[in-house]
Structure formats: C-alpha cells, structure tokens
Design a protein around this motif. Structure first.
Motif, PDB file in Angstrom:
ATOM      1  N   PHE A  80       0.528   4.962 -16.000  1.00  0.00           N
ATOM      2  CA  PHE A  80       1.702   4.237 -15.508  1.00  0.00           C
ATOM      3  C   PHE A  80       2.429   5.051 -14.433  1.00  0.00           C
ATOM      4  CE2 PHE A  80       2.703   1.369 -19.432  1.00  0.00           C
ATOM      5  CZ  PHE A  80       1.466   0.764 -19.284  1.00  0.00           C
ATOM      6  N   ILE A  81       2.672   6.311 -14.739  1.00  0.00           N
ATOM      7  CA  ILE A  81       3.449   7.164 -13.832  1.00  0.00           C
ATOM      8  C   ILE A  81       2.703   7.383 -12.512  1.00  0.00           C
ATOM      9  CG2 ILE A  81       4.404   9.482 -13.532  1.00  0.00           C
ATOM     10  CD1 ILE A  81       4.829   9.494 -16.619  1.00  0.00           C
ATOM     11  N   VAL A  82       1.417   7.741 -12.599  1.00  0.00           N
ATOM     12  CA  VAL A  82       0.646   8.032 -11.391  1.00  0.00           C
ATOM     13  C   VAL A  82       0.469   6.767 -10.550  1.00  0.00           C
ATOM     14  CG1 VAL A  82      -1.590   8.815 -10.514  1.00  0.00           C
ATOM     15  CG2 VAL A  82      -0.531   9.990 -12.445  1.00  0.00           C
ATOM     16  N   THR A  83       0.218   5.626 -11.199  1.00  0.00           N
ATOM     17  CA  THR A  83       0.024   4.378 -10.452  1.00  0.00           C
ATOM     18  C   THR A  83       1.292   3.980  -9.709  1.00  0.00           C
ATOM     19  OG1 THR A  83      -1.643   3.603 -12.032  1.00  0.00           O
ATOM     20  CG2 THR A  83      -0.588   1.940 -10.639  1.00  0.00           C
ATOM     21  N   GLY A  84       2.439   4.055 -10.387  1.00  0.00           N
ATOM     22  CA  GLY A  84       3.699   3.721  -9.729  1.00  0.00           C
ATOM     23  C   GLY A  84       3.989   4.650  -8.562  1.00  0.00           C
ATOM     24  N   ALA A  85       3.803   5.968  -8.786  1.00  0.00           N
ATOM     25  CA  ALA A  85       4.069   6.948  -7.732  1.00  0.00           C
ATOM     26  C   ALA A  85       3.091   6.791  -6.574  1.00  0.00           C
ATOM     27  CB  ALA A  85       3.993   8.358  -8.310  1.00  0.00           C
ATOM     28  N   ALA A  86       1.817   6.544  -6.880  1.00  0.00           N
ATOM     29  CA  ALA A  86       0.806   6.389  -5.824  1.00  0.00           C
ATOM     30  C   ALA A  86       1.092   5.152  -4.976  1.00  0.00           C
ATOM     31  CB  ALA A  86      -0.586   6.292  -6.449  1.00  0.00           C
ATOM     32  N   THR A  87       1.513   4.068  -5.621  1.00  0.00           N
ATOM     33  CA  THR A  87       1.830   2.837  -4.894  1.00  0.00           C
ATOM     34  C   THR A  87       3.004   3.059  -3.946  1.00  0.00           C
ATOM     35  OG1 THR A  87       0.977   1.431  -6.673  1.00  0.00           O
ATOM     36  CG2 THR A  87       2.598   0.453  -5.183  1.00  0.00           C
ATOM     37  N   ILE A  88       4.047   3.746  -4.437  1.00  0.00           N
ATOM     38  CA  ILE A  88       5.206   4.039  -3.587  1.00  0.00           C
ATOM     39  C   ILE A  88       4.802   4.936  -2.417  1.00  0.00           C
ATOM     40  CG2 ILE A  88       7.444   5.202  -3.531  1.00  0.00           C
ATOM     41  CD1 ILE A  88       7.803   4.366  -6.471  1.00  0.00           C
ATOM     42  N   ALA A  89       3.974   5.950  -2.695  1.00  0.00           N
ATOM     43  CA  ALA A  89       3.556   6.882  -1.648  1.00  0.00           C
ATOM     44  C   ALA A  89       2.801   6.165  -0.534  1.00  0.00           C
ATOM     45  CB  ALA A  89       2.701   7.995  -2.247  1.00  0.00           C
ATOM     46  N   GLN A  90       1.896   5.264  -0.902  1.00  0.00           N
ATOM     47  CA  GLN A  90       1.144   4.531   0.120  1.00  0.00           C
ATOM     48  C   GLN A  90       2.055   3.606   0.923  1.00  0.00           C
ATOM     49  OE1 GLN A  90      -1.679   4.915   1.374  1.00  0.00           O
ATOM     50  NE2 GLN A  90      -3.324   5.265  -0.087  1.00  0.00           N
ATOM     51  N   ALA A  91       2.969   2.927   0.238  1.00  0.00           N
ATOM     52  CA  ALA A  91       3.860   1.980   0.921  1.00  0.00           C
ATOM     53  C   ALA A  91       4.820   2.698   1.867  1.00  0.00           C
ATOM     54  CB  ALA A  91       4.642   1.158  -0.102  1.00  0.00           C
ATOM     55  N   MET A  92       5.238   3.899   1.494  1.00  0.00           N
ATOM     56  CA  MET A  92       6.233   4.607   2.293  1.00  0.00           C
ATOM     57  C   MET A  92       5.611   5.548   3.325  1.00  0.00           C
ATOM     58  SD  MET A  92       9.092   3.427   1.206  1.00  0.00           S
ATOM     59  CE  MET A  92      10.237   4.581   1.956  1.00  0.00           C
ATOM     60  N   PHE A  93       4.519   6.209   2.971  1.00  0.00           N
ATOM     61  CA  PHE A  93       3.986   7.264   3.828  1.00  0.00           C
ATOM     62  C   PHE A  93       2.518   7.072   4.222  1.00  0.00           C
ATOM     63  CE2 PHE A  93       6.957   9.132   0.667  1.00  0.00           C
ATOM     64  CZ  PHE A  93       8.029   9.339   1.531  1.00  0.00           C
ATOM     65  N   GLY A  94       1.804   6.144   3.556  1.00  0.00           N
ATOM     66  CA  GLY A  94       0.386   5.951   3.845  1.00  0.00           C
ATOM     67  C   GLY A  94       0.158   4.819   4.822  1.00  0.00           C
ATOM     68  N   HIS A  95      -0.492   3.756   4.340  1.00  0.00           N
ATOM     69  CA  HIS A  95      -0.752   2.616   5.234  1.00  0.00           C
ATOM     70  C   HIS A  95       0.507   1.801   5.531  1.00  0.00           C
ATOM     71  CE1 HIS A  95      -0.605   0.475   1.443  1.00  0.00           C
ATOM     72  NE2 HIS A  95      -1.686   1.099   1.011  1.00  0.00           N
TER      73      HIS A  95
END
Length: 416
Positions: free
Chosen positions: A34-49
C-alpha cells in the motif's frame, strides 16, 4: 484511492498464498505494498511522466511470479530457492531498466514495438489478468466450482457499472467504478452476512521484512526470464504514455520517458528487496480515465496519499481489505474490458489478408495457447528455457517483435 486499492490488494495476497507465507508476513507485505504503491504513483505523477497514471505491481511481473511459483516443483526448485532467484532478478531488472532508460533505449523500444506488438501485448495482458478477476468474481478462487449466488451478484455489479458508464452523464458516469464498488460491497454484506474476509493488513507482522521470498542468488533461467520481463515491462511506459498522449492531446518528451524509466527502475529494485511484485505504469489506468473522464493529476495524487495512509494506519487498511474479492474482481473485470478495447484500437488503419493476418494472429493465439497449458507440461524443457517458454505473455510478445522486425509485411500487402 478505490482504483489503486482494487488493483493492488489482491496482488500481495496471491503471491503470499503461492509462496506459503504466514498470515503475519502477508500482513506486513500488504501494508508495505500500500505504502510503496501510493508513494510510487505520486512520484510518477509529480516528477516522472507527469500524467494521472497509476504506478503499481505490473501485470507482466505478477503473472510471471505466479506461473514460476506453480512450476517450481517441475523445475526442481524449492519455493525459497525460486524466490531468492526472483529477488536477484528483480534487482538486476531494475538496474537494467535504469541503464537502458538513461541510454535512450526507450526511443528504440518505440520503434521496435509497433502498433501490432502493442496489440499483442495488451491483448495477452488483458486476457491473462481478466481470467484472475473472473475467478475471483465467480468464487472459483476459493474452490473448484463456481459459487452461483456470488457469481450472480458479480454479474449484477458488472452490468451496473457498464450501464452507468454507458448511460450515465456528468458525475454519475464519472463515478461508475466507485458506485459499483460501494454498491457491490454493501449488497455482498447484506446478502452474505458473516465474518470479514481474512485479508487484512492489520495483524502483528513486522513493518519491514527484507528478502521474504528468499535469500538472493543467481539462477540462469530465472535471471533471463526476469531480465526479459524487465525489458518488456519497459513497454508499459511506452504503451501507457502513448495512450495518455492521445487522451490528453499532448506528446511526451524523451526526458519524460527517461524520468519515468528511472522511477520504475527504483520501484522494481525496492520490490526485489521487500518481496513485492515489481512496478510499472498501469496501462489499465487509461481504461479508468476513459471511464471516469477525470484527468487531473491532483485527483491521483490525493488518491495516492490516501492509499499511503491505509498502509500506515492498520485499522483503515483492515477495513478496506475486508472488501470481498468477488466485488473487486467484478469491477476490475469492467476496467479490463476497456484495456481490451485499447488493444484493438492499435489495429485501426490496418487491413489484413490471408498472408498478413499471421503477423497479428500467430503471436496472439500462441500466447493464449501457452496461457492455457499447465505449468508442469513444460517440465521436459531445459531449466534455462522453462521460465521463458512457459510464459504465454512473454512468448507472444517476443514472437510478435521478431515477426514485426524481420518480415516485410508491406510486400505481402502489395502482392494481394
């Protein structure tokens, strides 16, 4: 948040069951997922694609891990031995993804993975995963027969979500997925009263367990399969961003691809360390965005943050993990119908004759055939080849890439 949850919660539970983990260890892995998925999704939306696309456990990796776990006895390996080899393979695949992304390999992938290859990939991915959701929604995951009352409710949920999605206007149509989940969950508790399903991430497990699948070590066949999975999983980024470009009316830059690859590589290495399923942009997010018509990144970031909270607050995680698997399966069944449609949209503009039909049909139907063959049927193959040849998705995509890049199909179009 509900979309992130429905796509995620069944993954660590199924992997834990496949590897025979204790309830405490499963609880720990669910919380971390849960924690990694939420953080990974935010990271991609803000800093990735920087699109509103979920980053979660990749379907390709999930299918590979489950199929290898089922085939471990026929491969002459114990589950901890297989898990350790997979952990090493995930970390190596993460490093390979980062390296190839930095070298601009994404541009080569976009050329090699033609619309036909994209069709084969999405067709086989949706076929492989929708079978999992179908088993959940019909009660097959709990036994050898269909649970008719549960299946009837699941069909009703599917029809409700489809009807709202097609007929609904404005907010009603936008929230068809959420309405289906909430209404289906409530109906299930009314029709089938009883104890909550034992899937809660509360428990008393440790917060972090390193290498729960097994101590990392090198196994040639598993390593090759993992590296191939990591390579093909890079097409998740190509597929998802290409589809998102059309949806948003934009064009992703090479820098956006590189940022996305580096983050996916990091999440994949973390998955190997913590016993999670490696990550990638969710192509099914396109189906979700098309269903809800909510394209703002802020909505996804808020959902991702709430999902992280579910991992850190056991009581909340326990409550949401009580959602019946059949309800989640029914709703995801509808979402993957949209992904199936995305597969066929790659064929727009193509015409096929008696010769050129092979470029589409051969890899797609080969992959479907392998998906329906028991894992132990490949026991006679060398151990190095078994993890690759026995995976329908891998084989279908590999055959499609070879056919697309070695045969001049235009020549056969002209001849006929």
């Amino acid at each position: 948040m509900f979309f992130l949850f429905a796509n995620t919660v069944v993954v660590p539970l199924s992997v834990g069951a496949a590897f025979g983990f204790s309830p405490e260890l499963v609880a720990s892995i669910v919380k971390i997922t849960f924690i990694v998925t939420g953080a990974a999704t935010i990271a991609q939306a803000m800093f990735g694609h920087r699109y509103a696309l979920m980053e979660g456990p990749a379907g390709l990796w999930w299918g590979l891990i489950l199929s290898l776990a089922a085939a471990a006895p026929s491969m002459g390996m114990t589950l901890p031995e297989l898990g350790g080899a997979l952990s090493a393979g995930m970390i190596a695949a993460g490093a390979l993804t980062s390296l190839l992304g930095a070298l601009g390999f994404g541009a080569l992938l976009k050329k090699a993975f033609t619309p036909i290859v994209m069709f084969v990939y999405l067709f086989l991915l949706s076929s492989q995963l929708i079978i999992v959701f179908f088993k959940s929604m019909t009660g097959l995951s709990a036994g050898g027969r269909i649970d008719l009352p549960v299946a009837a409710l699941s069909v009703a949920i599917v029809l409700l979500v489809c009807w709202i999605g097609v007929k609904g206007r404005g907010l009603l149509g936008n929230f068809s997925i959420l309405i289906g989940m909430v209404a289906g969950w409530a109906a299930y508790r009314v029709l089938f009263p009883g104890p909550e399903e034992a899937a809660a991430p509360g428990g008393g497990g440790a917060w972090v367990t390193f290498f729960p699948l097994g101590a990392p070590h090198f196994e040639a066949g598993v390593m090759i399969a993992a590296l191939l999975a990591g390579l093909i999983n890079m097409t998740n980024t190509v597929t998802a961003l290409s589809a998102a470009d059309k949806l948003y009316g934009l064009s992703s830059t090479d820098a956006a691809y590189k940022r996305s690859y580096h983050l996916t590589a990091l999440h994949t290495a973390i998955a190997g360390l913590l016993g999670l399923v490696p990550y990638g942009p969710y192509t099914s997010s396109i189906g979700f965005l098309e269903s809800t018509r909510i394209l703002e990144r802020s909505a996804l970031v808020i959902g991702g943050a709430l999902f992280v909270v579910l991992g850190f607050v056991p009581a909340l995680g326990t409550f949401f993990a009580g959602m019946p698997a059949s309800v989640g399966g029914a709703v995801l069944f509808v979402v993957y119908l949209q992904l199936f449609g995305s597969a066929f949209r790659n064929l727009q503009g193509f015409s096929f004759n008696a010769k050129t039909v092979y470029r589409m049909a051969a890899p797609a139907l080969l992959g479907i055939s392998i998906l329906n063959v028991p894992a132990d049927a490949f026991a006679g193959l060398p151990g190095t080849l078994r993890p690759i040849v026995g995976n329908g998705l891998l084989m279908g995509v590999l055959v499609s890439v070879v056919l697309e890049n070695t045969v001049d199909w235009a020549k056969y179009d002209r001849k006929l």
